[in-house]
Each structure stands twice: as C-alpha cells, then as structure tokens.
Design a protein around this motif. Sequence first.
Motif, PDB file in Angstrom:
ATOM      1  N   LEU A 102      37.638  36.074  35.975  1.00 34.40           N
ATOM      2  CA  LEU A 102      37.578  35.478  34.640  1.00 34.40           C
ATOM      3  C   LEU A 102      38.925  35.599  33.932  1.00 34.40           C
ATOM      4  CD1 LEU A 102      35.710  34.231  32.438  1.00 34.40           C
ATOM      5  CD2 LEU A 102      35.296  36.564  31.640  1.00 34.40           C
ATOM      6  N   ALA A 103      39.552  36.774  34.035  1.00 35.35           N
ATOM      7  CA  ALA A 103      40.849  36.987  33.385  1.00 35.35           C
ATOM      8  C   ALA A 103      41.919  36.080  33.979  1.00 35.35           C
ATOM      9  CB  ALA A 103      41.260  38.449  33.512  1.00 35.35           C
ATOM     10  N   ALA A 104      41.863  35.871  35.289  1.00 32.32           N
ATOM     11  CA  ALA A 104      42.846  34.992  35.939  1.00 32.32           C
ATOM     12  C   ALA A 104      42.667  33.546  35.499  1.00 32.32           C
ATOM     13  CB  ALA A 104      42.709  35.107  37.455  1.00 32.32           C
ATOM     14  N   GLU A 105      41.424  33.110  35.318  1.00 34.07           N
ATOM     15  CA  GLU A 105      41.137  31.721  34.953  1.00 34.07           C
ATOM     16  C   GLU A 105      41.388  31.442  33.467  1.00 34.07           C
ATOM     17  OE1 GLU A 105      40.200  29.103  36.919  1.00 34.07           O
ATOM     18  OE2 GLU A 105      40.592  30.447  38.598  1.00 34.07           O
ATOM     19  N   MET A 106      41.053  32.396  32.600  1.00 37.11           N
ATOM     20  CA  MET A 106      41.096  32.119  31.159  1.00 37.11           C
ATOM     21  C   MET A 106      42.100  32.973  30.392  1.00 37.11           C
ATOM     22  SD  MET A 106      37.046  31.503  30.339  1.00 37.11           S
ATOM     23  CE  MET A 106      37.375  30.558  28.849  1.00 37.11           C
ATOM     24  N   GLY A 107      42.710  33.949  31.073  1.00 37.42           N
ATOM     25  CA  GLY A 107      43.646  34.856  30.399  1.00 37.42           C
ATOM     26  C   GLY A 107      44.886  34.197  29.868  1.00 37.42           C
ATOM     27  N   GLY A 108      45.255  33.027  30.437  1.00 40.91           N
ATOM     28  CA  GLY A 108      46.442  32.337  29.946  1.00 40.91           C
ATOM     29  C   GLY A 108      46.270  31.832  28.534  1.00 40.91           C
ATOM     30  N   PHE A 109      45.076  31.322  28.229  1.00 39.74           N
ATOM     31  CA  PHE A 109      44.834  30.790  26.890  1.00 39.74           C
ATOM     32  C   PHE A 109      44.255  31.861  25.960  1.00 39.74           C
ATOM     33  CE2 PHE A 109      42.977  28.227  23.539  1.00 39.74           C
ATOM     34  CZ  PHE A 109      43.977  27.277  23.344  1.00 39.74           C
ATOM     35  N   PHE A 110      43.531  32.826  26.541  1.00 37.94           N
ATOM     36  CA  PHE A 110      42.954  33.921  25.752  1.00 37.94           C
ATOM     37  C   PHE A 110      43.550  35.237  26.241  1.00 37.94           C
ATOM     38  CE2 PHE A 110      39.687  30.545  25.827  1.00 37.94           C
ATOM     39  CZ  PHE A 110      39.547  30.324  24.457  1.00 37.94           C
ATOM     40  N   PRO A 111      44.736  35.607  25.750  1.00 35.64           N
ATOM     41  CA  PRO A 111      45.460  36.778  26.281  1.00 35.64           C
ATOM     42  C   PRO A 111      44.709  38.096  26.110  1.00 35.64           C
ATOM     43  CG  PRO A 111      46.471  35.960  24.247  1.00 35.64           C
ATOM     44  CD  PRO A 111      45.479  34.943  24.668  1.00 35.64           C
ATOM     45  N   GLU A 112      43.725  38.130  25.201  1.00 34.04           N
ATOM     46  CA  GLU A 112      42.962  39.368  25.014  1.00 34.04           C
ATOM     47  C   GLU A 112      42.217  39.770  26.279  1.00 34.04           C
ATOM     48  OE1 GLU A 112      40.449  36.010  23.081  1.00 34.04           O
ATOM     49  OE2 GLU A 112      42.548  36.515  23.437  1.00 34.04           O
ATOM     50  N   LEU A 113      41.874  38.789  27.128  1.00 38.08           N
ATOM     51  CA  LEU A 113      41.185  39.091  28.392  1.00 38.08           C
ATOM     52  C   LEU A 113      42.131  39.759  29.373  1.00 38.08           C
ATOM     53  CD1 LEU A 113      38.924  36.049  29.378  1.00 38.08           C
ATOM     54  CD2 LEU A 113      38.199  38.351  28.764  1.00 38.08           C
ATOM     55  N   LYS A 114      43.305  39.179  29.560  1.00 38.11           N
ATOM     56  CA  LYS A 114      44.275  39.710  30.511  1.00 38.11           C
ATOM     57  C   LYS A 114      44.804  41.051  30.032  1.00 38.11           C
ATOM     58  CE  LYS A 114      46.103  38.779  34.476  1.00 38.11           C
ATOM     59  NZ  LYS A 114      45.239  38.689  35.649  1.00 38.11           N
ATOM     60  N   GLY A 115      45.058  41.155  28.730  1.00 38.86           N
ATOM     61  CA  GLY A 115      45.634  42.381  28.194  1.00 38.86           C
ATOM     62  C   GLY A 115      44.718  43.589  28.288  1.00 38.86           C
ATOM     63  N   GLN A 116      43.414  43.367  28.387  1.00 41.17           N
ATOM     64  CA  GLN A 116      42.469  44.485  28.420  1.00 41.17           C
ATOM     65  C   GLN A 116      41.578  44.467  29.667  1.00 41.17           C
ATOM     66  OE1 GLN A 116      40.866  45.287  24.169  1.00 41.17           O
ATOM     67  NE2 GLN A 116      41.234  43.102  24.236  1.00 41.17           N
ATOM     68  N   GLU A 117      42.051  43.778  30.691  1.00 44.84           N
ATOM     69  CA  GLU A 117      41.229  43.561  31.884  1.00 44.84           C
ATOM     70  C   GLU A 117      40.682  44.867  32.462  1.00 44.84           C
ATOM     71  OE1 GLU A 117      41.918  42.106  36.468  1.00 44.84           O
ATOM     72  OE2 GLU A 117      43.129  41.166  34.893  1.00 44.84           O
ATOM     73  N   GLY A 118      41.560  45.851  32.671  1.00 37.04           N
ATOM     74  CA  GLY A 118      41.130  47.110  33.272  1.00 37.04           C
ATOM     75  C   GLY A 118      40.077  47.829  32.449  1.00 37.04           C
ATOM     76  N   GLN A 119      40.274  47.840  31.159  1.00 34.04           N
ATOM     77  CA  GLN A 119      39.325  48.526  30.283  1.00 34.04           C
ATOM     78  C   GLN A 119      37.975  47.814  30.258  1.00 34.04           C
ATOM     79  OE1 GLN A 119      40.956  49.650  26.565  1.00 34.04           O
ATOM     80  NE2 GLN A 119      38.967  49.865  25.601  1.00 34.04           N
ATOM     81  N   ILE A 120      37.993  46.487  30.221  1.00 34.73           N
ATOM     82  CA  ILE A 120      36.743  45.714  30.231  1.00 34.73           C
ATOM     83  C   ILE A 120      35.962  46.020  31.513  1.00 34.73           C
ATOM     84  CG2 ILE A 120      35.758  43.391  30.297  1.00 34.73           C
ATOM     85  CD1 ILE A 120      38.245  42.482  28.654  1.00 34.73           C
ATOM     86  N   ARG A 152      36.056  48.755  33.331  1.00 31.70           N
ATOM     87  CA  ARG A 152      35.496  50.119  33.283  1.00 31.70           C
ATOM     88  C   ARG A 152      34.262  50.202  32.393  1.00 31.70           C
ATOM     89  NH1 ARG A 152      40.977  51.356  33.788  1.00 31.70           N
ATOM     90  NH2 ARG A 152      41.324  51.196  31.544  1.00 31.70           N
ATOM     91  N   ILE A 153      34.320  49.538  31.237  1.00 28.93           N
ATOM     92  CA  ILE A 153      33.188  49.588  30.310  1.00 28.93           C
ATOM     93  C   ILE A 153      31.956  48.925  30.921  1.00 28.93           C
ATOM     94  CG2 ILE A 153      32.322  48.744  28.080  1.00 28.93           C
ATOM     95  CD1 ILE A 153      35.221  49.085  27.031  1.00 28.93           C
ATOM     96  N   ILE A 154      32.156  47.746  31.525  1.00 25.48           N
ATOM     97  CA  ILE A 154      31.028  47.033  32.120  1.00 25.48           C
ATOM     98  C   ILE A 154      30.457  47.822  33.295  1.00 25.48           C
ATOM     99  CG2 ILE A 154      30.347  44.954  33.376  1.00 25.48           C
ATOM    100  CD1 ILE A 154      32.291  43.364  31.650  1.00 25.48           C
ATOM    101  N   GLU A 155      31.328  48.375  34.130  1.00 24.72           N
ATOM    102  CA  GLU A 155      30.859  49.135  35.296  1.00 24.72           C
ATOM    103  C   GLU A 155      30.016  50.334  34.874  1.00 24.72           C
ATOM    104  OE1 GLU A 155      32.631  51.088  39.418  1.00 24.72           O
ATOM    105  OE2 GLU A 155      33.948  50.865  37.680  1.00 24.72           O
ATOM    106  N   ALA A 156      30.470  51.054  33.829  1.00 29.16           N
ATOM    107  CA  ALA A 156      29.708  52.214  33.357  1.00 29.16           C
ATOM    108  C   ALA A 156      28.340  51.796  32.828  1.00 29.16           C
ATOM    109  CB  ALA A 156      30.493  52.938  32.264  1.00 29.16           C
ATOM    110  N   GLU A 157      28.289  50.671  32.102  1.00 33.14           N
ATOM    111  CA  GLU A 157      27.012  50.170  31.593  1.00 33.14           C
ATOM    112  C   GLU A 157      26.084  49.770  32.737  1.00 33.14           C
ATOM    113  OE1 GLU A 157      25.540  49.389  28.451  1.00 33.14           O
ATOM    114  OE2 GLU A 157      26.994  50.803  27.644  1.00 33.14           O
ATOM    115  N   GLU A 158      26.651  49.133  33.757  1.00 31.09           N
ATOM    116  CA  GLU A 158      25.835  48.717  34.902  1.00 31.09           C
ATOM    117  C   GLU A 158      25.239  49.927  35.620  1.00 31.09           C
ATOM    118  OE1 GLU A 158      27.163  44.982  37.198  1.00 31.09           O
ATOM    119  OE2 GLU A 158      29.040  45.838  36.461  1.00 31.09           O
ATOM    120  N   LYS A 159      26.052  50.955  35.845  1.00 28.14           N
ATOM    121  CA  LYS A 159      25.562  52.145  36.545  1.00 28.14           C
ATOM    122  C   LYS A 159      24.425  52.801  35.771  1.00 28.14           C
ATOM    123  CE  LYS A 159      29.741  53.357  39.134  1.00 28.14           C
ATOM    124  NZ  LYS A 159      30.890  54.297  39.255  1.00 28.14           N
ATOM    125  N   THR A 160      24.601  52.888  34.457  1.00 29.42           N
ATOM    126  CA  THR A 160      23.568  53.501  33.616  1.00 29.42           C
ATOM    127  C   THR A 160      22.267  52.729  33.710  1.00 29.42           C
ATOM    128  OG1 THR A 160      25.223  54.356  32.075  1.00 29.42           O
ATOM    129  CG2 THR A 160      22.973  54.153  31.245  1.00 29.42           C
TER     130      THR A 160
END
Length: 876
Positions: free
Chosen positions: A345-363, A365-373
């Motif tokens: 998603l970040a590769a496809e849309m990060g060019g126009f929405f830099p907030e995705l690319k800039g926080q990719e790693g953190q996003i 981690r947050i999603i993975e932790a929620e999924e595990k829970t």
Amino acid sequence: MTAQEIRQAFLDFFRSKGHKIVPSAPIVSKDDPTLMFTNAGMNQFKDFFLGNQTPDIPRIADTQKCMRVSGKHNDLEDVGRDGTHHTMFEMLGNWSFGDYFKKEAIAWSWELLTEVYGIPKDRLYATVFGGDEGEGLPSDEEAKAFWMEYLPASHILYGNKKDNFWEMGETGPCGPCSEIHIDLRPEAEIEAQPGAELVNMDHPKVVEIWNNVFIQFNRKADGALEKLPAAHVDTGMGFERLCMVLQGKTVTYDTDVFTPLLRKIETITGLSYGGSYAPDAKADMAMRVLADHVRAVAFTIADGQLPSNTGAGYVIRRILRRAVRYYYSFLNMQEPLLCQLVPVLAAEMGGFFPELKGQEGQIVRIIEAEEKTFLNTLEKGISRFESLDAKGGLIQGQDAFELYDTFGFPIDLTRLMAAERGWQVDEAGFEKALQAQKDRSRADAHKKVGDWHIVREGEEVAFVGYDELSVSEAAVLKYRTVAVKDKEQYQVVLNRTPFYAESGGQAGDTGLLFFGQEKVVVIDTQKENDLIIHIVKQFPADMQASVRAEVNAGRRQATSCNHSAVHLMHAALHDILGGHALQKGQDVDSKRLRFDFSHFQRMTEEEIKRVEEVVNAKIRENIQLEERRDVPIEEAKESGAMMLFGEKYGESVRIITFDKGFSTELCGGTHVPATGEIGQFKILSEGAVAAGIRRIEAVTAEEASRFVQAELEELNEVRALLKAPKQVAKNVAALQEENKSLKKEIERLRAEQAGALKGTLKEKVENIDGVNFLSEELPLDDANAIKTLAYQLEEELGDAVILFGASIQGKPQLTLIISKSLTAAKGLNAGQMIRELAKEIKGGGGGQPFFASAGGKDEAGLGRALAKARELLASA
C-alpha cells in the motif's frame, strides 16, 4: 490510464481552470464534533459554506481521504460482498465559494469526462432535481438548460429529493444536485433497454460517477430552508469508481487501485483470487475485505488514530478485526496477514500520501500487534463456543451475541461453526440482543443541536488570547442550545475572545463573561471547525449587551506551563532516543500533561532520568519564547520547523521556538513567555499505548512541587516504620525476602495438609455407572492447593468426576474435574455442569470440558451443590 495518472489528470485540469490544489485533510475529524471521520470532500470546507470563514481563494480542488463506516453513511457490512462499496475511499472534488456556479460546474464536468478522460458521450446521463412540493421547491430547470448544451433530452433525467437534493446533515448548508451516471453495459444490452430506465435503479453497470452539488440553502433545526447569502459549488467524484470506468472494468477491485494488494494476498495465502461475487465464494470475498480494510486501517493510523476501545479508535479496531475474522475463517490463516500488505500500500500510494511512506514501519508494528491480540481472542472465543450448552441443537441468541460482542465473532462465523455440528442459531434472539445494544449506544450518544440564533451578521471571530487574557468590549455573534443526553448545554460565540478553544490536545479555557453587571460562568471552550464556542452555565438576560470576557488566568498559566514542557520534552526525546521519537498525540490541561510518541521499546530508568534532566536544565536557563505568527506554510517547511503527520495546516502557520536548534515546532497552543515560569518538570509514568507507541505522563510547576513533597512525606513515614532513616531500600529488600520465605513455608504446610486429606478422600469415592465419583467440602482455603489435589486424585482414580467445595476468604468456591476419557465417551462437560451447580451458591462460573470452577455469594449452598452433582451425573 493508471490510477496515479487519473488522479493527476483531475488535479491538473482544475489547476488550469484557476483552482488552487490543496492537500487532503486528515481522515480522522479532530475539530468537528458532528463527525468521527471525514466522510465527504466538503468536510474541511464547512466553515466557508457556513460563513464562519472567508477562503483565501474562491476556487479549490483536491482529492480527499474519506471513510464511511459509522452513522448515516455506513458501508462496512457491504464491503467485499459487491464490487463498489468501500470503507476508505478517495473523493475527487472541485469547489467554488461564491464564485462560479451551475454553468461552469456542468461545462467543466463535461469537458473533463469526455475530452480529457475520453469517455464516450453517448454513455453518459445527467440527473437534475425534479422539485418537491412539500418543501415548496421547484425543479432545477437552470441546470437542465445547461445540460441541454451537451446531452440530448433523453439523457437528462429528473430525480427526487432523495437522489437529487444534497444535505450536509439534519441541519446546515444544502441544495439541489446534478449527478452524472455512466452506462457500462455491452452494446447489445443497451440496444435492448435504454440506460435512462436504469439510472438510480441500483444496476451494477449503470452507476453514478460524479455529483455536482449547488449549495443555495441552509436547513434550520425546525426543518425550514433559508436562502444563503452566496451560492457555492461542491462536487464529488469517487476516485475508485472513476478508475473502474477508465480502465474498462466493471468492479473497482479489478483496477490497479486494488490489484497489487490482491496479488500480495494470493502470494501470502497460496490461494488464487477468482473475482467471484457468488454468496458461497467466501475466499474471494475475504480477499476483497482485506484489500479494502488495510487501506482504512493504515490511513487512519498514519493520521494519528490508534486502535482503541472508544470512539474512532474502536471503529478502526472493529474494521481491523473484521479483516482478521475473514482471513482466519475463509483463507485458513492463523498468523498476522494484514500487516504484510502495508508495504504494498505504501509503495502504491505513498508518493501522493507521504504520511504512509513516512510511517510505514510503525503502521506495520501497530497492525501486527492488534492482529496477534485478536487472533488470541478468537481462540478463546472458539473455546467459549465449544463450551456452549446448545440444548436441542440450538445456540441461544444471547450466547451468539456474547460471541459477537465479547469475542468479535460475526454472526455468520457462529452460523458456520454451528452448521458443522448440526446446530442452528436463535437468530431472533441474537437480533433482539444486538438491537438492545444499538439502542443503548444511541441513548449514550444522543445529541440534539438547535439552530444558531444570530445576533450580529457578517462578522468573523477574532481570537486575541495569545496576547490578552481579557477583552473589555466584545459582542455576541450567535448562540444556541445543545441537548446532550437530555441535558441542556448553552453555547455562545463572541466576535472577539481571549478564550482558547480545545484543540491540538490542549484543554479549552474557563473563566467569566460579564454582560453589563450580569456574570456568566464559562465552563469550557470548544472548537467546531474554526468556530470558537464558549460553553456557559446559563444564557445572559441580554444578548445585546456589551461583553467583558475574562479567562481564568491561573488555570491558563498552569496549562501553558504543561504545554511548553511538552515542547521541551519532545525535543529532549529526540536528542536522547532519536529522531524517530515523534509526537503521536497529547492531552494537556492545568493538572498534568500526557504525551504519546513513537518508540519501539520501554524507556530505561536512565533514559527517563536524562529526559527530566534536560527539560529541567532548559527550565533553569529561562529561555525566552520566540513566536512567529502568520508564516506562509512553504516558508515554515523550509525553516525546518517540526511538522506532524495527521495534522491539518492552513496557508499560514505559527512557529514556536524555545532555544533555536533545540525546539522549533508548528503549534497553535498557548505557551509561557519564558521557560523559567514552568518551575519544575517531573515524569510520573512511562508505558505502552500500542505497538511502537509509548506514553509519558508528567507534571510541572505547583503540581510537580506537590508531587515531590508527597513522595518525600511518604518516604519519611516508611523510614519511621522501619526505624532506618538511611537504609530504606536495604530494609525493604530484607522484609521482602523474609515474606517470600514465609510464603513458601505456608505453601509447604498447605501441601502437607492436602496430602494428608488424600487418603481420607479416596475412601469416600463411590461408583456411579462405572464412573468414580467424589464430592466433598474441604477444610482448605487455597484455590491452587485444591486444584492440585483434585488433579492428583483424578490421575490416581481414572474415569472420575471430582467436585470440591470450599470457603476461600469467606466466599464459596467450587472446583470440578472430569476425566478427559469421560468427556469424549460419555459427553460430560465440566463447563456446562459447573454453571448449573453455581446456581446453588448464587454465583457463576465456567471453564473447559474437563476442568471448571465457580465462585458465589451463598456459603450455605455448598452442601446443596455437592449433592446436586450426584444427581446431574446420575441423570447424565
């Protein structure tokens, strides 16, 4: 055209028509209490339509991130079932604020669609408002006349109020609209039936692609319409649907907006996406759900909204869990999957929405932790399902609702698992429980907003609170009453005010308004878009009177101390932890500050100490505040001032600096003129909020002094008790070691006592139909010792049902073990049996088929429970 080319062509076209291209507002609505998420392109321009603000330029265009998952616009349950519904979507829009109107809007729509995008003209239809007698509104012949320049009369259709009269909400700006529809059917079908007969008939291939809204009226709370002083244009074109049309597809999921995500899902799962929309094509539907939901979750996290148990965070968690349920149930995945889609998603849309690319790693981690829970919760839900007492092969509605509400089971998952066992679900009972929950939620959120009563026309609100804490001559612009949970709230807007309205994480001011000699208490100040609203205890007798406004200076000072301390702490975290430690949220009031920031692990005691030392050193330096107002946004970017993802910045911003090179941020809050006024800074706690997000709570000034004094007083009390003024830690450690030793001795004695009972209990075992049965009240007050004894006896006896009762700290408890051989061979279930026995002690319990326990209130019922176990076993 690719999706990126389609988006860029839209923006380039309207730039050529004199429109200013503005960035998307955050998807989470922060300053509009009427919205949880931005659900339409016009949301960020409400103040212009309402007349609260005047735009710098009357022509604007953008693509806006939107969400429709709550309230009136809720598409969540349709996502995945068809090819057009989505949670998060982009809305392309062009806007005119009192400038051009119907003629230009229609002409440019036609030019863009047919000349730039090359859509065949004979495939397009336009609808116009056909009028409404009840509202006294005529049909929109003006719009029809403009369309006649481009389309034959057979392609221009009248629509009713539902389809062709757009309203912001129950109240507010509204007006007739003109939709543009396209017929995507094959030529043979078009010849057999004209598209005009299928417009607005929910045909999957005759769809709306653009809506031109002509905002002319204001809807009042009593339902009446009043004409606005200026007419505006508000348009919206669904980007995903436009891509579907221009890429020759019939569903949005077949466009390159979604295909990269679907390909990644195929790679991860090893399954192929067939693109089927048949009800039994569960795997295809699950893949569409994932491709859609990862966009909604990732974009909202990027804009600063973490999954949580309340408000917008709860909605995001619900979307995320819906995705997990689908891949768990239909793609046979038991490990986190959604987080693996974020890099695509970040590769496809990060060019126009830099907030995705800039926080990719953190996003990720947050999603993975929620999924595990939630995967862990799903496992518990399945265990709960297996313990249900499906009498007569029917799962009770309340049990199905508990699985939905507590464990996140959708009703279709419960149905599926029930069908595998030959059971059915009490659907009516489930719907009744679900409706009761919705009714409770509506009652909790009930809010009725009255009309603004206008006192003075044509003035904008001036905020002077950065420089003044009182205003001697102000006037009421408007006022209204809002009913929140049936309690009236009184709201007043002034033309000039020193009151800071809650925003950016800083609490709103309190204080007093003087209407002549009458004193009115301000209990809070809130922001509605850019409108500053004073919430008062009661309305004054004379709204026309000149107003003296006075902010509670002590409370403002304390809040400003905390806010300035946040800036110093933010900079200190960067120096000590690294540049990744960025603000993710803050909550500042007069009592304390709370600050959320990105960091991947617990801060060490040494790091916390160093942050405190740096902040307190800057306080002692008494650094003077350097404040720059109305700085052009581009100049601010070039200056290197810190800007935060998820914040909406205007054309001009305010820059706050404490010690150039140390702390420079864009900020709209209030601050102390020099750091020395903060006095002291003390961190109270540091902990996790979500994966990769930490939270610090701290106090400053008088609150910090009070905290330190209270800690010293308590330490002195401990010293007095220990009679060791200089070796407190050493003495406490010695006491802890002694306590640990004594506990071990108690455990040893209890084990001996339980062991001594074992022989006596064996003699009391009786045989019921080949089952070794024992039910006895024990003189033990340790639940673990009782459980251990029960397991030891079951192991020695085999094919046993053992029930122990005991009084533990004055409360009755039951412990039940059934040999696993009996749960399989005879269908015995400890979880079901214990719930029945718990009734005798006025309590409840549960557990697994082979072990369960219960607690209660009635100690006298232990004997009855032990006797009843024999009856239950005999009948079983």
